[in-house]
Design an enzyme around this catalytic site. Structure first.
Site, PDB file in Angstrom:
ATOM      1  N   ARG A  68      -6.920  11.327  -6.434  1.00 40.60           N
ATOM      2  CA  ARG A  68      -8.160  10.603  -6.219  1.00 40.60           C
ATOM      3  C   ARG A  68      -9.376  11.515  -6.328  1.00 40.60           C
ATOM      4  NH1 ARG A  68     -10.039   7.851  -0.856  1.00 40.60           N
ATOM      5  NH2 ARG A  68     -12.184   8.271  -1.367  1.00 40.60           N
ATOM      6  N   ARG A  86      -3.627   6.670   0.755  1.00 43.14           N
ATOM      7  CA  ARG A  86      -4.166   7.870   1.405  1.00 43.14           C
ATOM      8  C   ARG A  86      -3.202   8.631   2.290  1.00 43.14           C
ATOM      9  NH1 ARG A  86      -9.189   4.461   3.321  1.00 43.14           N
ATOM     10  NH2 ARG A  86      -7.413   3.044   3.339  1.00 43.14           N
ATOM     11  N   ASP A 124      -6.797  -3.023  -7.283  1.00 43.68           N
ATOM     12  CA  ASP A 124      -7.337  -3.609  -6.060  1.00 43.68           C
ATOM     13  C   ASP A 124      -7.647  -5.078  -6.296  1.00 43.68           C
ATOM     14  OD1 ASP A 124      -8.310  -2.502  -3.285  1.00 43.68           O
ATOM     15  OD2 ASP A 124      -9.703  -4.081  -3.854  1.00 43.68           O
ATOM     16  N   ARG A 166       0.819  -1.213   0.000  1.00 42.10           N
ATOM     17  CA  ARG A 166       0.000   0.000   0.000  1.00 42.10           C
ATOM     18  C   ARG A 166       0.853   1.264   0.000  1.00 42.10           C
ATOM     19  NH1 ARG A 166      -5.617  -0.344   1.730  1.00 42.10           N
ATOM     20  NH2 ARG A 166      -6.314  -2.361   0.994  1.00 42.10           N
ATOM     21  N   TYR A 176     -14.777 -11.647   0.530  1.00 43.14           N
ATOM     22  CA  TYR A 176     -15.485 -10.391   0.207  1.00 43.14           C
ATOM     23  C   TYR A 176     -16.728 -10.673  -0.632  1.00 43.14           C
ATOM     24  CZ  TYR A 176     -11.558  -7.826   2.129  1.00 43.14           C
ATOM     25  OH  TYR A 176     -10.613  -7.338   2.982  1.00 43.14           O
TER      26      TYR A 176
END
Ligand code: CP3
Length: 338
Positions: free
Chosen positions: A33, A24, A70, A20, A146
């Site tokens: 973004r 962010r 992702d 990652r 998921y």
């Protein structure tokens, strides 16, 4: 650097990249973004995905870039509705039966994922030759969690119940995923990825027999198929949270490198794992966020224990979004200079 280590060379300092690393915690990521709209739009915009993939390379000079995408692009490309909601995370329309599985298919897989391959080609063209480009996918078990739970889960009740009560039916989902993940990994290689990492972030919720069935076996098959076609492409496996099962995973899956999470003790990695496998890891991302003297000591300890054998410095899970970018800069200096 990364490729040499994955082929078994010992380098000092070890190659360095962070899971990652684009994300962010970087103000420049937040800006890009905003331009993109939502998160999946960013993943499917080759120009912007290229930009954010390169941001941490420009800032820190890591030895590898990981393509910005992702693990949930796979269910999306198979036809399951996937959304990323602000403050919630991923939300999917849950798959709970064989009938639900039959609504998914590979027909639009490659077309949907084409923007990822375009981004890979653009990133490779812009990276300097010494920086490796990592492609990735989720491993079948983690992607299935998921898909069945409909998002992130704390209990995994639905997916565990299905996998144990009707393992034949659940295996249909795993089969579909194995195929999709293998195709996606190989397409990334064709586009320019030089390494593939398979993320099994929820491997740690499986009991030993389930671990063998739903984690080791599918990863072994995917790795064998990639290697059969592209023998020179190293595969890194990250079965997060699997404890002593890391040893079985390293022995049985055929991956070139195991990525170790931050719960595994360094002396055990050194004694039980490193003699048989190249390892990557395993700084606790909370310690990176904390910074200071604790960070200095942990980096020294990890290097002291692991860098006499082939080793890739990384975190034991992804960077936390509220990490101060200057702590990452300090980490790079500590790994490279000491
Ligand atoms: O820099 C990189 O490592 C490449 C990009 C990357 C992302 N996700 C971008 C992302 C990678 C390799 C992933 C893998 C991923 N995605 C995993 C496996 C690794 C892990 O963290 O365990 C998993 C489980 C996912 C699924 C996922 N994606 C969740 C659960 C979430 C929401 C929680 C969160 O962290 O926000 C995401 C969103 C996501 N994927 C973000 C990023 C940068 C944050 C999106 C944003 O708000 O901008």
């Amino acid at each position: 650097m990364l490729l040499r280590t994955l082929r078994g060379e010992i380098l000092n300092p070890p190659p360095l990249w962070l899971m990652r690393q684009a994300g962010r915690y970087l103000p420049e990521y937040m800006k890009t973004r905003e331009k993109a709209g939502n998160f999946l739009d960013l993943c499917y915009n080759p120009e912007l995905a290229t930009e954010v993939t390169l941001q941490p390379i420009k800032r820190y000079g890591f030895d590898a870039a990981i393509i910005f995408s992702d693990i949930l692009v796979i269910p999306d490309a198979l036809g399951q509705k996937v959304e990323f909601r602000h403050g919630v995370g991923p939300v999917l329309k849950p798959i709970r039966s064989e009938k639900d599985i039959r609504e998914l298919n590979h027909l639009r897989l490659e077309e949907s994922l084409n923007p990822v391959y375009e981004a890979i080609a653009q990133v490779r063209a812009k990276l300097s030759p010494g920086v490796s480009l990592i492609g990735f996918a989720g491993a079948p078990w983690t992607v299935a969690t998921y898909m069945v739970e409909g998002g992130s889960s704390k209990t995994f009740n639905n997916v565990k119940a299905w996998a144990t009560a009707d393992s034949r039916g659940f295996d249909e989902l795993i089969k579909l995923l194995k195929e999709a993940i293998t195709i996606h990994a190989m397409n990334q290689v064709v586009a320019g990825a030089e390494v593939i990492q398979l993320f099994d972030s929820w491997a740690g919720v499986l009991s030993p027999s389930e671990f063998d069935k739903w984690c080791i076996k599918p990863v072994k098959e995917i790795t064998a198929r990639i290697k059969n076609k592209y023998p020179d492409i190293p595969v890194i496996g990250f079965p997060k949270g699997c404890g002593v099962n890391y040893k079985h995973y390293a022995e049985k899956t055929g991956v070139d490198c195991v990525s170790i999470d931050y719960t595994v003790p360094l002396d055990w990695i050194d004694e039980a794992l490193q003699p048989g496998a190249v390892v990557q890891g395993n700084l606790d991302p909370y310690i990176l966020r904390q910074g200071g003297a604790r960070l200095v000591k942990e980096v020294q300890d990890i290097k002291g224990a692991l860098d006499q054998r082939p080793f890739v410095f990384n975190l034991g899970h992804g960077i936390l979004p509220d990490t101060d970018p200057s702590n990452v800069e300090e980490l790079v200096e500590l790994v490279r200079i000491g």
